[in-house]
Motif scaffolding. Structure first.
Motif, short mmCIF file in Angstrom:
data_model
loop_
_atom_site.label_atom_id
_atom_site.label_comp_id
_atom_site.label_asym_id
_atom_site.label_seq_id
_atom_site.Cartn_x
_atom_site.Cartn_y
_atom_site.Cartn_z
N ASP A 96 133.17 26.69 -51.60
CA ASP A 96 133.03 25.24 -51.74
C ASP A 96 131.77 24.75 -51.02
OD1 ASP A 96 135.35 25.13 -53.20
OD2 ASP A 96 136.61 24.51 -51.51
N SER A 119 137.34 30.93 -50.18
CA SER A 119 137.31 29.76 -51.06
C SER A 119 136.64 28.57 -50.37
CB SER A 119 138.73 29.40 -51.50
OG SER A 119 139.54 29.03 -50.39
N SER A 120 136.88 28.43 -49.08
CA SER A 120 136.25 27.32 -48.34
C SER A 120 134.74 27.51 -48.26
CB SER A 120 136.85 27.21 -46.93
OG SER A 120 138.24 26.94 -46.99
N ASN A 131 128.77 25.79 -53.15
CA ASN A 131 128.66 24.95 -54.34
C ASN A 131 128.06 23.60 -53.99
OD1 ASN A 131 129.78 26.93 -55.97
ND2 ASN A 131 131.87 26.14 -55.75
N SER A 188 137.27 16.52 -45.45
CA SER A 188 137.06 17.93 -45.79
C SER A 188 137.47 18.83 -44.63
CB SER A 188 135.60 18.17 -46.15
OG SER A 188 135.25 17.47 -47.32
N GLU A 231 129.48 21.14 -46.74
CA GLU A 231 130.24 20.14 -47.46
C GLU A 231 130.08 18.78 -46.80
OE1 GLU A 231 134.31 21.16 -47.96
OE2 GLU A 231 133.86 23.09 -48.84
#
Length: 534
Positions: free
Chosen positions: A301, A297-298, A304, A238, A315
């Protein structure tokens, strides 16, 4: 087998020297020759927030994740490299063994034999991919336009021509040109000096799913006797994906190099960085939007993933059952584009530091912005040990022409800061150290953060920024904030800074009374004018 053998040798070397360094640190803690507090001494301190648990450490620095993406990695897969020769060998091993991607961002690529050998390792990876029909293998290289073009017959660009010619569908070379070098300025400012206007200073060395974040460039002195920092994150997909996307995004804002050494814009929709009809505003707006989109966007992520795993804030690289004990936050600073995440987070870190915290800060080119300096002096409560280069290990020492006077300018800047420490009565809380190593130069930057009562650092900043005017306002920069509870990684980080500080001397007023500490009046006047350019 060759790769495993090389790593065993590297770890053996580190373990052998760690014991010696630890003995030195113990000696320093118990034998202060200056009569002042040693920056390497971290005895237990009474504190209202003594942190001894994972939750406390991560929560204390967790605010960083509100402003930037966060990635969780295993501390046992992180290796702190301490010597330039080790850095070079790991680069070659990783490049030679890469099977899916090689992504490199550097100011420039040197033209000597060591650099030729490194390019040969990249070529070997491309040839191996071709032999097995691996069309997915990609090589992306990002360099600065002005620095990468320096040289009449041989340059960074000519070093890469054969790769582009032999592997056109695999290799992509981008050269970023600052939008601030344009018009009359571009026509009249000569080579080398035009690099002071702005450039890309990103340092990313990525191979498959492993990435090295450093402050070092790709040239022979950075592989031999120019001291820098280098941290390798093994098997961290990632994190590697983020940096792969970052380099590609900047690459798409850059010129694309062809095998005949000509340049072209990335596509028909690209805005020329210095020939458009405005002052560069359109280019900057587009560039800012693309970088912000990547960061947004990162971060989404990350959020989420947080929603799916209530127990984590970032992440994950793999399953969440065990071993993920390190949080990694990319900090981006692109002043010309209006992106100031790194500056804002660094300032907040300084401001939030409490009494009993200790920050060891290093800069290869010590030239703190007024903002950083004022916060450290007047708002921060932490202790500081600031490591800088002596004139003899400054990269410009002995240079021809005007460049040879740059070390003197840095002496003047250091003297002004020291006088500020005296004026504010902060010489005990904030101490300065001058690094010297015979026949070496000093290019170290970053920081190490100790919480009260801790004998090992819990956080480090590692990357390209120097905390100076150039880093904040002129160049494209990136570093990582690494928060960890992994004992092995924390020991590596402690070993790293102890080895650096043991080659330094405490700065006192006597330093500036020495012959090499004297700054002529003309140099003082010139420094006032040009300090914003370096």
């Amino acid at each position: 087998m060759a790769e495993k053998h090389a790593y065993r040798l590297l770890l053996t070397w580190k373990n052998r020297h760690f014991n010696a360094v630890s003995r030195y640190a113990t000696y320093q803690c118990n034998n202060s020759h200056t009569g002042v507090s040693d920056p390497l001494q971290h005895t237990a301190r009474a504190s209202h927030r003594h942190c001894a648990t994972r939750t406390c450490v991560f929560d204390y620095f967790g605010w960083i994740g509100k402003f930037t993406p966060c990635y969780r990695v295993k501390g046992d897969q992180v290796l702190v490299i301490t010597e330039p020769t080790q850095f070079y060998e790991v680069l070659k091993i990783k490049a030679r063994k890469a099977t899916s991607r090689i992504t490199i961002a550097s100011l420039y690529l040197g033209t000597g034999q060591l650099e030729h050998d490194l390019v040969a390792c990249i070529r070997e990876a491309c040839e191996n991919a071709r032999k097995v029909g691996n069309s997915a293998m990609k090589v992306n290289i990002l360099l600065d336009y002005t620095r990468g073009s320096r040289g009449t017959t041989v340059s960074s660009r000519t070093m890469l021509q054969s790769l582009l010619k032999d592997f056109p569908s695999t290799v992509d070379v981008s050269l970023y040109h600052t939008p601030d070098l344009r018009g009359l300025l571009k026509r009249v400012v000569p080579e080398r000096f035009n690099e002071t206007i702005g450039l890309t200073h990103l340092k990313v060395y990525l191979f498959d799913d492993s990435v090295i974040i450093s402050g070092a460039n790709l040239s022979d002195n950075y592989f031999t006797n120019r001291q820098d920092r280098y941290v390798l994150f093994n098997d961290s997909k990632s994190l590697a994906d983020f940096f792969d996307n970052l380099v590609k995004t900047v690459g798409n804002l850059s010129f694309k190099m062809k095998h005949d050494n000509t340049l072209a814009l990335a596509d028909e929709e690209s805005i020329h960085p210095f020939k458009d009809k405005d002052d560069g505003s359109r280019f900057k707006r587009k560039a800012r939007k693309q970088i912000q989109n990547l960061l947004t966007s990162s971060m989404e992520d990350s959020w989420n993933m947080e929603a799916e795993n209530d127990s984590t804030h970032c992440e994950e690289d793999g399953d969440s059952t065990s071993g993920y004990d390190t949080l990694v936050y990319p900090l981006i600073q692109m002043g010309p584009l209006g992106i100031t995440h790194d500056e804002n987070i660094t300032l907040n870190l300084f401001r939030s530091a409490a009494p009993g915290d200790e920050i060891l800060l290093a800069s290869g080119y010590f030239n703190l912005t007024d903002h950083y300096m004022n916060v450290i002096l007047q708002e921060s409560h932490a202790k500081y040990g600031i490591l800088m280069a002596s004139p003899e290990v400054n990269g410009f020492f002995g240079a021809k022409g005007i460049a040879g006077s740059i070390p003197t300018a840095y002496v003047h800047i250091a003297n002004l800061f020291f006088k500020s420490l005296v004026w504010y009565g902060q010489t005990q809380r904030i101490q300065m150290f001058e690094y010297f190593r015979d026949k070496w130069t000093f290019h170290v930057k970053g920081l190490w953060y100790y919480l009260p009562g801790e004998s090992l650092p819990s956080l480090t900043f590692i990357g390209s920024p120097n905390f100076g005017y150039r880093s904040v306002y002129r160049d494209l920069e990136c570093q990582l904030a690494v928060v960890t509870e992994n004992t092995r990684l924390r020991e590596q980080l402690r070993e790293e800074h102890v080895r650096l500080y043991q080659s330094s001397n405490l700065v006192t007023s006597e330093l500036f009374k020495r012959k090499d500490g004297h700054v002529p009046m003309w140099a003082k006047a010139v420094t006032t004018v040009i300090k914003n350019f370096f």
